[in-house]
Motif scaffolding. Structure first.
Motif, PDB file in Angstrom:
ATOM      1  N   UNK A 101       0.815  -1.211   0.000  1.00 31.14           N
ATOM      2  CA  UNK A 101       0.000   0.000   0.000  1.00 31.14           C
ATOM      3  C   UNK A 101       0.856   1.270   0.000  1.00 31.14           C
ATOM      4  N   UNK A 102       2.153   1.129  -0.256  1.00 28.86           N
ATOM      5  CA  UNK A 102       3.051   2.294  -0.210  1.00 28.86           C
ATOM      6  C   UNK A 102       2.637   3.393  -1.183  1.00 28.86           C
ATOM      7  N   UNK A 103       2.064   3.020  -2.317  1.00 23.20           N
ATOM      8  CA  UNK A 103       1.627   4.016  -3.311  1.00 23.20           C
ATOM      9  C   UNK A 103       0.290   4.650  -2.935  1.00 23.20           C
ATOM     10  N   UNK A 104      -0.391   4.045  -1.972  1.00 26.03           N
ATOM     11  CA  UNK A 104      -1.724   4.516  -1.600  1.00 26.03           C
ATOM     12  C   UNK A 104      -1.796   5.208  -0.242  1.00 26.03           C
ATOM     13  N   UNK A 105      -0.838   4.953   0.623  1.00 25.84           N
ATOM     14  CA  UNK A 105      -0.914   5.470   1.989  1.00 25.84           C
ATOM     15  C   UNK A 105       0.355   6.254   2.327  1.00 25.84           C
ATOM     16  N   UNK A 106       0.152   7.432   2.893  1.00 25.54           N
ATOM     17  CA  UNK A 106       1.266   8.241   3.401  1.00 25.54           C
ATOM     18  C   UNK A 106       1.018   8.530   4.864  1.00 25.54           C
ATOM     19  N   UNK A 107       1.986   8.173   5.697  1.00 25.86           N
ATOM     20  CA  UNK A 107       1.961   8.536   7.107  1.00 25.86           C
ATOM     21  C   UNK A 107       2.812   9.803   7.254  1.00 25.86           C
ATOM     22  N   UNK A 108       2.177  10.926   7.477  1.00 25.31           N
ATOM     23  CA  UNK A 108       2.874  12.210   7.527  1.00 25.31           C
ATOM     24  C   UNK A 108       3.525  12.471   8.876  1.00 25.31           C
ATOM     25  N   UNK A 109       3.205  11.684   9.888  1.00 22.83           N
ATOM     26  CA  UNK A 109       3.737  11.944  11.218  1.00 22.83           C
ATOM     27  C   UNK A 109       3.067  13.164  11.832  1.00 22.83           C
ATOM     28  N   UNK A 110       3.577  13.569  12.991  1.00 18.69           N
ATOM     29  CA  UNK A 110       3.021  14.739  13.660  1.00 18.69           C
ATOM     30  C   UNK A 110       3.323  15.985  12.841  1.00 18.69           C
ATOM     31  N   UNK A 111       2.351  16.858  12.708  1.00 18.26           N
ATOM     32  CA  UNK A 111       2.517  18.115  11.978  1.00 18.26           C
ATOM     33  C   UNK A 111       1.952  19.254  12.825  1.00 18.26           C
ATOM     34  N   UNK A 112       2.710  20.343  12.924  1.00 18.54           N
ATOM     35  CA  UNK A 112       2.229  21.524  13.648  1.00 18.54           C
ATOM     36  C   UNK A 112       0.984  22.103  12.983  1.00 18.54           C
ATOM     37  N   UNK A 113       0.895  21.960  11.665  1.00 20.82           N
ATOM     38  CA  UNK A 113      -0.221  22.518  10.910  1.00 20.82           C
ATOM     39  C   UNK A 113      -0.868  21.416  10.070  1.00 20.82           C
ATOM     40  N   UNK A 114      -1.810  20.675  10.661  1.00 19.31           N
ATOM     41  CA  UNK A 114      -2.476  19.618   9.883  1.00 19.31           C
ATOM     42  C   UNK A 114      -3.446  20.173   8.844  1.00 19.31           C
ATOM     43  N   UNK A 115      -3.840  21.430   8.993  1.00 14.51           N
ATOM     44  CA  UNK A 115      -4.869  22.014   8.129  1.00 14.51           C
ATOM     45  C   UNK A 115      -4.424  22.111   6.671  1.00 14.51           C
ATOM     46  N   UNK A 116      -3.130  22.314   6.437  1.00 13.85           N
ATOM     47  CA  UNK A 116      -2.654  22.392   5.053  1.00 13.85           C
ATOM     48  C   UNK A 116      -2.789  21.036   4.363  1.00 13.85           C
ATOM     49  N   UNK A 117      -2.707  19.949   5.112  1.00 18.18           N
ATOM     50  CA  UNK A 117      -2.917  18.613   4.551  1.00 18.18           C
ATOM     51  C   UNK A 117      -4.413  18.363   4.357  1.00 18.18           C
ATOM     52  N   UNK A 118      -5.192  18.752   5.348  1.00 20.59           N
ATOM     53  CA  UNK A 118      -6.633  18.558   5.269  1.00 20.59           C
ATOM     54  C   UNK A 118      -7.225  19.287   4.072  1.00 20.59           C
ATOM     55  N   UNK A 119      -6.723  20.484   3.790  1.00 25.39           N
ATOM     56  CA  UNK A 119      -7.256  21.288   2.682  1.00 25.39           C
ATOM     57  C   UNK A 119      -6.998  20.651   1.321  1.00 25.39           C
TER      58      UNK A 119
END
Length: 169
Positions: free
Chosen positions: A97-115
């Motif tokens: 599933x490496x091409x389908x799933x990314x674990x971004x780890x902890x992020x100070x600003x998750x909103x930029x990913x959510x957007x």
């Protein structure tokens, strides 16, 4: 919480429920920050939270595996860190599933990913009043959540998102 308070201490005529306060303007502003991720035409699903058993990310990965097997063009982004990370990485690798799933780890600003997502998923087995579901709603991201504490209230009994049974299916 108010029901528990009334049960323990009795009813008060001036009892008022106050929900978490959100800085909508700041959340929206932070969501406009660019990210270092390639543009994709895949349907992008995001979840944000601690990588722990309660959050049900193992179930989200099982669903991802099924969707991939059914030839859905999807990407799943998980923002957060925690004790289940190694186990999730092992599942991702073992199931290609490496091409389908990314674990971004902890992020100070998750909103930029959510957007940058098409759908927010809360796969939790147990949850309190889900701050991240409220944040997804602020960012106008469609929400699918398991039926755990707060989901019915946050999504107005399914009016503002989809509430599923609290299972992998």
């Amino acid at each position: 919480v108010s029901d528990g308070f009334v049960k323990r201490f009795g009813a008060f005529s001036n009892l008022v429920v106050k929900y978490n306060v959100f800085d909508n303007v700041n959340i929206i502003k932070k969501s406009h920050t660019s990210i270092e991720a390639g543009k994709s035409n895949s349907f992008r699903i995001i979840s944000v939270g601690r990588l722990s058993y309660e959050k049900g990310y193992d179930r989200l990965l099982e669903v991802t595996k099924k969707l991939k097997a059914d030839n859905f063009d999807i990407e799943v982004w998980i923002v957060g860190d925690g004790p289940e990370r190694a186990q999730l990485e092992k599942y991702i690798s073992h199931n290609q599933l490496e091409e389908n799933v990314t674990l971004w780890g902890f992020q100070d600003n998750p909103y930029k990913y959510m957007a940058n997502a098409d759908l927010f998923v809360c796969s939790s087995r147990a949850e309190g009043y889900s701050t991240v579901i409220a944040e997804a709603l602020i960012l106008q991201i469609p929400v699918v959540t398991t039926n755990c504490s707060g989901a019915e209230e946050l999504l107005d009994r399914g009016k503002y998102g989809i509430i599923t049974q609290n299972t992998t299916e």
